[in-house]
Design a protein around this motif. Sequence first.
Motif, PDB file in Angstrom:
ATOM      1  N   SER A 108      -1.487   3.700   7.721  1.00 52.50           N
ATOM      2  CA  SER A 108      -1.989   5.067   7.624  1.00 52.50           C
ATOM      3  C   SER A 108      -2.625   5.383   6.274  1.00 52.50           C
ATOM      4  O   SER A 108      -3.526   6.211   6.186  1.00 52.50           O
ATOM      5  CB  SER A 108      -0.865   6.061   7.923  1.00 52.50           C
ATOM      6  OG  SER A 108       0.171   5.911   6.972  1.00 52.50           O
ATOM      7  N   LYS A 109      -2.161   4.741   5.204  1.00 51.08           N
ATOM      8  CA  LYS A 109      -2.724   4.946   3.857  1.00 51.08           C
ATOM      9  C   LYS A 109      -3.006   3.575   3.243  1.00 51.08           C
ATOM     10  O   LYS A 109      -2.151   2.988   2.597  1.00 51.08           O
ATOM     11  CB  LYS A 109      -1.741   5.716   2.977  1.00 51.08           C
ATOM     12  CG  LYS A 109      -1.424   7.108   3.469  1.00 51.08           C
ATOM     13  CD  LYS A 109      -0.404   7.758   2.562  1.00 51.08           C
ATOM     14  CE  LYS A 109       0.026   9.106   3.101  1.00 51.08           C
ATOM     15  NZ  LYS A 109       1.100   9.682   2.289  1.00 51.08           N
TER      16      LYS A 109
ATOM     17  N   THR B 219       0.844  -1.196   0.000  1.00 43.34           N
ATOM     18  CA  THR B 219       0.000   0.000   0.000  1.00 43.34           C
ATOM     19  C   THR B 219       0.880   1.246   0.000  1.00 43.34           C
ATOM     20  O   THR B 219       2.104   1.163   0.012  1.00 43.34           O
ATOM     21  CB  THR B 219      -0.914   0.020   1.237  1.00 43.34           C
ATOM     22  OG1 THR B 219      -0.097   0.127   2.412  1.00 43.34           O
ATOM     23  CG2 THR B 219      -1.765  -1.241   1.319  1.00 43.34           C
ATOM     24  N   GLN B 220       0.236   2.399   0.024  1.00 45.53           N
ATOM     25  CA  GLN B 220       0.980   3.656   0.047  1.00 45.53           C
ATOM     26  C   GLN B 220       1.704   3.878   1.373  1.00 45.53           C
ATOM     27  O   GLN B 220       2.619   4.678   1.449  1.00 45.53           O
ATOM     28  CB  GLN B 220       0.036   4.823  -0.240  1.00 45.53           C
ATOM     29  CG  GLN B 220      -0.513   4.795  -1.644  1.00 45.53           C
ATOM     30  CD  GLN B 220      -1.497   5.911  -1.908  1.00 45.53           C
ATOM     31  OE1 GLN B 220      -1.721   6.775  -1.066  1.00 45.53           O
ATOM     32  NE2 GLN B 220      -2.103   5.902  -3.086  1.00 45.53           N
ATOM     33  N   SER B 221       1.300   3.157   2.421  1.00 48.03           N
ATOM     34  CA  SER B 221       1.971   3.295   3.713  1.00 48.03           C
ATOM     35  C   SER B 221       2.983   2.177   3.975  1.00 48.03           C
ATOM     36  O   SER B 221       3.529   2.088   5.076  1.00 48.03           O
ATOM     37  CB  SER B 221       0.936   3.344   4.841  1.00 48.03           C
ATOM     38  OG  SER B 221       0.133   2.188   4.832  1.00 48.03           O
TER      39      SER B 221
END
Length: 165
Positions: free
Chosen positions: A116-117, A91-93
């Motif tokens: 978080s993202k 993911t982006q986090s």
Amino acid sequence: MESKSHALIAGVFAIGLAILASVFALWLGKDEIQRTPYTIATSLKVSGLNIQAAVRYKGIKVGKVTDIDFDKKVPGQLLLSLDIVSDTPITQSTYATLGYQGVTGIAFIELDDDGSKPAALVPDSQLGMRIPLRPGLLQEVEKRGLVILSQTEELSKRLNALLDE
């Protein structure tokens, strides 16, 4: 004439066996797992990290390091190329740290996610799929080592002053 026919049969058998062994080896070595290429750009030290080193996501092996190279655009920066199994939840986090196996000092990439993202990581048009590398435990200890040493020195000075006559 009879010995020549036995030699011919033995030669054909040996060639056939070699062909079958080659086909079997190719069949066993076939890798059908889909992998996605990712890149890590970092200016941190990557001591002990080699090509073919493991990439683990929360402890599970999900890929390997395919290349370690210098970034030609940014001096002092390293580019680590990774091949990761496509169904890994990147993911982006998601972030990477450098981990070490036992006492040997062999390094591997440890992927983790702080949550978080939760959106999936999308490729950048110029940079591709980039995962940030954060300092690991040993890098943090190394960075804070001088502070710890100075505090220990200050503590010993105060103990000497307290115990002095």
